[in-house]
Scaffold this active site. Structure first.
Site, PDB file in Angstrom:
ATOM      1  N   ASP A 231       0.843  -1.198   0.000  1.00 58.15           N
ATOM      2  CA  ASP A 231       0.000   0.000   0.000  1.00 58.15           C
ATOM      3  C   ASP A 231       0.879   1.250   0.000  1.00 58.15           C
ATOM      4  O   ASP A 231       1.689   1.439   0.910  1.00 58.15           O
ATOM      5  CB  ASP A 231      -0.909   0.008   1.227  1.00 58.15           C
ATOM      6  N   ASP A 357      23.336   2.240  -6.076  1.00 60.30           N
ATOM      7  CA  ASP A 357      23.403   0.875  -5.581  1.00 60.30           C
ATOM      8  C   ASP A 357      24.718   0.271  -6.066  1.00 60.30           C
ATOM      9  O   ASP A 357      25.424   0.845  -6.895  1.00 60.30           O
ATOM     10  CB  ASP A 357      22.193   0.067  -6.057  1.00 60.30           C
TER      11      ASP A 357
END
Length: 678
Positions: A231, A357
């Site tokens: 959500d 990353d």
């Protein structure tokens, strides 16, 4: 103090003007600590003479605003030192694994001027604190005495995947991030962040490579356990609380902060077939439902809390996805100027550090692309993640990423030479490097590292993993349990309702949980027998001799890519229990004889259709010790979690849903937010 809010004042005042007109300010800052640089005094102000020139330079003057100090220091740095500051390096561990080799520290910090290093150490708190101090001693001996920033992947949880998390050996242990989402309380998440902040700081870690604001919209994706579920609004609220806890408040960095790096910007969870972007075969994203903005929205809480760092995703957007009316370039986000400069900095005003990353500029060799040969254990040699830029040179990748907006590079060869060469070749301007280095240094000044980068190693063990923190983590483990079914403890076969969705309890028959004192004899699968006996139960070898059975199972998975570095370590593929699975066979064996309590570790949304009809009680967990679990079963604590994602009804439903859309599975077995209590 974000850079954009202070830089205009810096430009207008200038260093000379401030020093000439600024009043003498009382020296009330915390005590200084040095191991090699002298501590001197000038005009009643003590300072660390980091460059050993015998005078107080602006960057050494703790009375000055952090932005002024950063600006002064950047002016003093060589091109090589600036390029090194943009490296987030990986030091070599000692044979014992609780420290770094002196040779590695010297090469990275003194030789290559690395500005930050990631810690994957997993020894005692005291040993890790000593290692951090050793690194800072090397940094203090460099020409300008710039401290190194030490970071870590998450280390307060249960699941350990090299390259994504760190084994918990010294800290309090909490449920996975999905478990915090199951509780759904921002106050608790902020408390977790505050406790973890104190534990990180105690051993010298001042940056956390977390949280994940990624949405778990693709249920097969192996990184779900690090998210707050599917959500976007719940994720945003809890990410905001997480950042505020780690950064010691919601208004940016201060001396008590641990720099928080939210990741992975953006859309990482919408992976094709659920395959992870660490892998060459998993680099592509898909947005068939057109829900890209949901994935962006999940990050808003991080920006509201003034998050200090953002890490872009490895993954490549699909053909046809547009941003501001233009199609997104099909490169990993670390190379995307549209995602980093236009959207992140432009639309959302982010002015902190963008940290890539790991290994986005490194080459991906044949083993990385095609898998290691059979019989060889996949390692990290030859591993790289330059998705969308595979055909470029290493230097071209650095140029592309810096131009896109990257400030610092994680694990990219730990070599600044390509950056230096690019500047000297006219492919990058040194002024562009100055922008990134200023952001990086600004955070170190805000943290107080230039005054004292050292920690009290003797105190580290009293702080990290102390009894209070451990008790709070244990309580969170218990609260995060999601009770999905709780039926009467009748012997013999149980009868399902006609629609198969619920059981028909007999009149006035008590659900099995919490356990009645009359249920004493237990058959176990996946649970420590000594712990169960300590709770007063008798453990039996045959379920037919038991009053009930207790089975711990894990969400099913497959190792579909065993020849790949990360594919061999990650959970991929199916989510349903099948005949022959060890956990499922144990469930069937127990349920055929006695009432059976089943708890499933939900690192991914397991399909429980053929487990629900066999379990008297069914509990989803996100990481919990056996001892804490037994207390819940006995009613000493209560489960209060709610599912942070749907549990699908079948693999057919999984295959039919859109990878980018939250809770869109057809007829889910358990809906988002499901959960009982007692």
């Amino acid at each position: 103090m974000p850079l954009s809010r202070t830089w205009p004042a810096v430009a207008a005042i200038g260093l000379g003007g401030w020093l000439a007109s600024g009043p003498a300010i009382a020296d009330t800052a915390p005590a200084l600590e040095s191991r090699s640089a002298p501590i001197l005094s000038e005009r009643g102000v003590q300072y660390r003479d980091l460059n050993r020139n015998g005078r107080l330079d602006p960057y050494e003057d703790r009375r000055l605003p952090a932005a002024l100090r950063a600006q002064d220091l950047v002016r003093r740095m060589t091109l090589e030192e600036k390029a090194g500051a943009m490296l987030h390096a990986t030091p070599t561990s000692t044979a014992t694994g609780d420290g770094w080799t002196a040779e590695s520290l010297s090469a990275l910090i003194a030789g290559r001027h690395a500005g930050a290093m990631i810690s994957r150490l997993a020894g005692t708190a005291q040993a890790q604190a000593q290692a951090a101090n050793q690194a800072q001693e090397v940094a203090e001996q460099t020409r300008l005495g710039i401290p190194v920033l030490l970071s870590s992947d998450p280390r307060n949880h249960f699941q350990y995947v090299p390259g994504a998390s760190v084994e918990n050996t010294a800290f309090s242990q909490w449920p996975e991030t999905t478990g915090l989402a199951a509780i759904g309380d921002p106050r608790l998440v902020r408390r977790f962040g505050d406790i973890a902040r104190q534990e990180y700081e105690a051993i010298g870690l001042r940056m956390t490579l977390s949280p994940q604001a990624d949405l778990s919209t693709e249920p097969r994706w192996p990184r779900i356990n690090g998210t707050f579920g599917e959500d976007p609004d719940l994720t945003s609220r809890l990410v905001e609380a997480y950042v505020a806890g780690f950064q010691n408040g919601g208004r940016g960095l201060n001396r008590g902060s641990v720099v928080t790096v939210v990741k992975h910007w953006v859309g990482y969870g919408a992976a094709v077939d659920g395959f992870d972007g660490h892998n060459h075969y998993g680099q592509d994203l898909t947005f068939p439902a057109g829900r890209f903005q949901d994935h962006v929205r999940a990050f808003r809480g991080a920006f509201a809390a003034d998050v200090a760092g953002v890490m872009p995703t490895y993954s490549v957007p699909p053909q046809g996805l547009t941003l501001f009316g233009r199609q997104l370039e099909r490169v990993g986000a670390g190379f995307s100027k549209q995602l980093l400069t236009d959207l992140l900095r432009g639309r959302f005003g982010f002015d902190g550090v963008i940290l890539s990353d790991w290994a986005i500029t490194s080459n991906c060799d044949a083993n990385c692309r095609d898998g290691w040969p059979d019989g060889q254990a996949p390692g990290f040699a030859g591993f790289g993640t330059p998705w969308g830029m595979e055909q470029a040179t290493v230097q071209q990748r650095f140029v592309k990423a810096i131009d896109a907006g990257i400030d610092q590079f994680g694990g990219s060869g730990d070599d600044p030479a390509p950056i230096v060469q690019a500047v000297r070749a006219g492919q990058l301007s040194e002024r562009r490097l100055d922008q990134s280095v200023t952001r990086i240094l600004l955070q170190k000044f805000q943290l107080g590292l230039f005054e004292n980068p050292y920690v009290d190693a003797a105190a580290a063990g009293r702080i990290a993993g102390n009894a209070r923190f451990t008790a709070e983590g244990r309580a969170a483990q218990q609260a995060s349990l999601v009770l999905l079914e709780n039926r009467p403890a009748a012997r013999g076969p149980l009868v399902a309702a006609a629609d198969g969705s619920a059981w028909r309890p007999g009149p006035n028959r008590r659900p099995i949980l919490p356990l009645s004192p009359s249920l004493r004899r237990v058959w176990l699968h996946g649970v420590d027998a000594a712990t169960v006996r300590a709770h007063g139960f008798t453990v039996v070898a045959d379920p037919r001799q038991a009053d009930f059975a207790l089975v711990r199972a894990a969400a099913p998975f497959e190792t579909l890519h065993p020849n790949y570095t990360f594919g061999s370590r990650q959970h991929e593929g199916r989510l349903d229990f099948r005949d022959g699975d060890a956990d499922y066979e144990a469930i069937k064996q127990a349920a055929a004889a006695v009432p059976t309590i089943v708890t499933v570790y939900l690192d991914r949304p397991a399909i429980l259709a053929n487990v629900r009809d066999k379990a008297t009680a069914l509990i989803g967990n996100f990481g919990i010790t056996d001892d804490a679990l037994l207390d819940v079963l006995q009613g000493k604590a209560r489960p209060r979690g709610r599912l942070p994602f749907e549990l699908p009804s079948s693999m057919a439903a999984v295959l039919a849903q859109a990878s980018d859309a939250p809770y869109d599975s057809r007829a889910p077995l358990y809906r988002f937010g499901a959960g009982l209590s007692y």
